[in-house]
Every structure is written in structure tokens, then in C-alpha cells.
Enzyme design. Structure first.
Site, PDB file in Angstrom:
ATOM      1  N   PHE A 199       0.797  -1.231   0.000  1.00 63.89           N
ATOM      2  CA  PHE A 199       0.000   0.000   0.000  1.00 63.89           C
ATOM      3  C   PHE A 199       0.832   1.286   0.000  1.00 63.89           C
ATOM      4  CE2 PHE A 199      -2.173  -3.265   2.719  1.00 63.89           C
ATOM      5  CZ  PHE A 199      -2.890  -3.815   1.680  1.00 63.89           C
ATOM      6  N   CYS A 200       1.965   1.280  -0.661  1.00 67.57           N
ATOM      7  CA  CYS A 200       2.821   2.496  -0.703  1.00 67.57           C
ATOM      8  C   CYS A 200       3.090   3.025   0.697  1.00 67.57           C
ATOM      9  CB  CYS A 200       2.204   3.590  -1.568  1.00 67.57           C
ATOM     10  SG  CYS A 200       2.039   3.123  -3.284  1.00 67.57           S
TER      11      CYS A 200
END
Ligand SMILES: Cc1ncc(COP(=O)(O)O)c(C=O)c1O
Length: 432
Positions: free
Chosen positions: A381-382
Site C-alpha cells: 500500500f505504498c
């Protein structure tokens, strides 16, 4: 070939239109369960209508004297005003249209006065970790909102140790500039951060605070004045306005003193014959060189206006009920483990990350899509430092040794239904 001017506005294809047409209804495709709002939210009717209404008038912004151009310029500047009002902009704040939150935070990073120290937490999205200059302070992920406030207080105390005390403890002019950069809500866990308390701590230490509201703004009212926040970054595409505009809103002084984010047309008030003879504009124009994203700004403003008119308490209650249904359903699945930073009861927006024991998350997400028409996100998720840490904690908490190295994320929003949640839960039950 003849070219015809098409009369406005063309109706949207019935296939993708919702049954009713209230401003906060969202478009979608029947049969597809979209539980990935945190990545990009679907298009709100308000945004689609605003764009359809403007398209026949579509022309240049800030550049033409024609009626179409003037209308577009007006629409763009009205959008700025609407967005500023929605987020509680104060006199002296600038509302700068950007591409998205990443762009907004990079702009702010470039506008920091020389010598600014930025303080963040390791739980941030990469967009709020990577743009900051060398020498930034990255605090460990706290175990609770209270710990976040205490950790920030201690860090700022340390940074300000050598500064002389001012009238109210420490004055605004004490020491080099410090910017605190925190998220309003985590894109991994949905947990809300104590923004107002962190802002109060920052103020006490003569620091400024920027809030990454990419995930908070779609779920809760955000008012910079009420929260005591100096800068705010948001993404239109997460706020039901899928035309690629974002916003950096905040104090004008640093922004007006900084070199333009992009050099080019629109950002100057005078360009002389010699290369160095440039006077840069003040205000938002300084950082908005080039032709702006008119439709993105107008779509975003339309959603802001619709949300301003909506019963936010009712929207919140509805989302929280769906979130509780989802989390209870996940907790009842013996092969599913939820990720969390704070306690299980910490306030959250409609985002939950989890792992399916014994199943690769990428394969699980692909199976949910292929066999069940359910869309979720998988990966880290970055927010790699946070996600890795939470995965390790989930393994320790559950005592399981078969958790995968990446996770799944389901995120809710306008248009999500109990049926969507139940469909995901039923599909996950089959994955076990
Ligand atoms: C908390 C948070 N901040 C920043 C971003 C970056 O947003 P964008 O990709 O729109 O720039 C995201 C995107 O997922 C996010 O969740």
C-alpha cells in the site's frame, strides 16, 4: 467532413448510471463490487454532472477573452473558492490546484524555507515520507494516538532545546523552521490520527503542521482553521472526483517566498529580455504554471459543495455501521488476521487491511476479482515501513507462521452497501 457543435449536455449511458441521481450517488457497473475506494473512489454524480455541464463551454482558462474562456476561468476560480471554503481556508491561505496529494506534498517540500526540519512518523504513506529533505526526523510508529502526541512533543522539545524561550513559552520566531507532516487517517489501517492534538503540540513548539488528508477528507469533515493545521493536501480522485486534481491548501507566506514549483506560463507577472529578468506571480498562480486541469478542479469543487450540503453525521454513521459489519465478519473468519497500529477500538475510517493465512495476497485478490467480481487492493500500500511492521505484529499477535508477506485491503465509501461487505466476507470464507 463537417464538424458540428454538439448541443449540451449528452446524457450518460444508462448502464453506468445509478438508479437515482442524488449528488452523492456514485457511478459504477452493476455486478461489480468495488471495495477499493481508498485507492481511487468512484465518480460522484455531482462531479459527473458538473463536468457534463461545463464540457460544452470547455475552453482555455486564464488565457482568452471569449465568452467560453471567461466562463471557464470563472468556473476554475469559483472551484478554488469552493474548495477553500470547504476545508476552512483562512485569509492569507492559498488554495493551489495540483495533480494529487503526492504532487501537493512535493510542492510543499520545495517551498520550505532553507534549513527547515521536517518531522514525520514512520507510519506515513510514501507520499508523506519521501518528498522531505535530508535531515528530516522520522519518529517510530506509535502504539496509540496518545503516544503519537507524546512522541511529537518530546521530539520538538529536543529540536527546540537550544532556542530561547519567547513570550508564550517559545515564540514563533524561535529557531529554524520546523514542519510536522502527518496523515489524518492511515491508508493501511484506516486509523485516525489525533490531528488537532498534534497541531496544538506543533504550535506550542513554534512548528507548523501539514496534514495529508488523502484518506481522511473522503470520510470526515476537515477544517484547517478548526484543527489548527497550517497545510492540507488532498486528492480529488479519492474524493469522488476522478479527473485528476488535487489541492495544497495553506499559509501563503512560505509559498509566496518559494521558487515556483513549475516554471512557465501563468506563473509570471513579467518576463524581460534577459534570461534572469523574471518576476514570479504571488498567490496560487506562482505554483500553477501551464494550462490547469479545469475539469478536475470543477469536479472536485462540485463534490465539496455536495458534501457541504450533506448530513455528514448520517454518512459517518452509515459508514461506521458497514465498517463494524466488515470487521466483525473478518474477526469471525479463523484464517483472517487484521492489521492495526493502535488498539482494536481506535477510531477509523472505512478501511481495513488483513491477511488470509496460507494464501498469497496477490493471488487471493486475483481470485476475489475473477471468481466473485470483488475488487480489493493487495500489496504493501505504498507504506512499506508501516505495512511490514504491521504484518510482523499480526504474525506475533495471531501466533501463526503462515501469514503472507503482503496484505489485502478493503475500503468503503459512498455507495458501499451491506451486500458488498457480505459478498467479500462470503468470498473470503471460501478462500480458507
Ligand atoms: C494517506 C495517503 N497519502 C497520500 C497518497 C497519495 O495520493 P495520490 O496517489 O493521489 O497522490 C495516498 C494514496 O493512496 C494515501 O493513501
Amino acid at each position: 467532413m463537417t464538424v458540428t457543435l454538439v448541443p449540451p449536455p449528452a446524457p450518460l449511458p444508462a448502464r453506468i448510471a445509478p438508479a437515482s441521481s442524488r449528488p452523492l450517488d456514485v457511478l459504477g457497473v452493476p455486478g461489480q463490487t468495488n471495495l477499493d475506494h481508498a485507492a481511487s473512489a468512484p465518480c460522484a454524480r455531482a462531479a459527473a454532472d458538473a463536468v457534463a455541464e461545463l464540457l460544452p463551454w470547455y475552453a482555455s482558462v486564464h488565457r482568452g477573452a471569449g465568452a467560453l474562456s471567461r466562463r471557464c476561468t470563472l468556473a476554475y476560480e469559483r472551484a478554488r473558492q469552493t474548495v477553500g471554503d470547504f476545508f476552512g481556508a483562512r485569509p492569507g491561505d492559498h488554495v493551489i490546484f495540483t495533480r494529487n496529494t503526492t504532487d501537493a506534498l512535493n510542492l510543499l517540500a520545495r517551498a520550505l524555507p532553507a534549513g527547515t526540519t521536517v518531522v514525520t512518523f514512520a507510519g506515513e504513506h510514501h507520499a508523506n515520507l519521501l518528498p522531505w529533505p535530508r535531515g528530516s526526523v522520522r519518529l517510530p510508529v506509535p502504539a496509540s494516538p496518545g503516544e503519537a502526541v507524546r512522541a511529537l512533543d518530546a521530539a520538538l522539545m529536543e529540536l527546540r532545546r537550544d532556542a530561547p524561550p519567547g513570550a508564550a513559552g517559545i515564540s514563533r520566531s524561535a529557531g529554524p523552521p520546523v514542519l510536522v507532516a502527518v496523515t489524518g487517517a492511515s491508508n493501511v489501517t484506516g486509523e485516525r490520527w489525533p490531528v488537532a492534538e498534534l497541531a496544538a503540540v506543533a504550535r506550542r513548539h513554534a512548528a507548523r503542521i501539514a496534514v495529508d488528508a488523502a484518506q481522511l477528507a473522503p470520510h470526515a469533515p476537515v477544517d484547517v482553521a478548526a484543527l489548527g493545521v497550517d497545510y492540507l493536501a488532498v486528492s480529488g480522485h479519492k474524493l469522488y472526483a476522478p479527473f485528476g486534481a488535487g489541492v495544497l491548501l495553506g499559509r501563503g507566506d512560505w509559498l509566496d517566498a518559494a521558487p515556483p514549483y513549475l516554471a512557465g506560463g501563468g506563473a509570471t507577472s513579467h518576463v524581460g529580455d534577459a534570461t534572469h529578468q523574471v518576476r514570479w506571480a504571488a498567490g496560487p498562480a506562482r505554483h500553477e504554471a501551464g494550462t490547469p486541469n479545469l475539469l478536475g478542479a470543477v469536479a472536485l469543487a462540485a463534490v465539496c459543495a455536495a458534501l457541504a450540503d450533506a448530513d455528514r453525521d448520517a454518512l459517518h454513521a452509515r459508514e461506521q455501521a458497514l465498517l463494524a459489519r466488515l470487521r466483525q465478519g473478518l474477526a469471525a473468519l479463523p484464517h483472517v488476521v487484521e492489521l492495526r497500529t493502535f488498539g482494536p477500538d481506535a477510531p477509523r475510517v472505512g478501511i481495513v487491511s488483513f491477511v488470509v493465512a496460507g494464501r498469497d495476497s496477490g493471488e487471493a485478490a486475483a481470485e476475489l476479482a475473477a471468481r466473485h467480481d470483488v475488487g480489493v487492493r493487495d500489496g504493501l500500500f505504498c507504506a512499506h515501513p508501516l505495512a511490514r511492521r504491521l504484518l510482523a505484529e499480526a504474525a506475533a499477535r495471531s501466533g501463526r507462521t503462515d501469514l503472507p508477506p503482503t496484505a489485502l485491503r478493503a475500503s468503503l465509501g459512498l455507495g458501499s452497501t451491506a451486500r458488498d461487505v457480505d459478498r467479500l466476507l462470503a468470498a473470503l470464507a471460501e478462500l480458507g
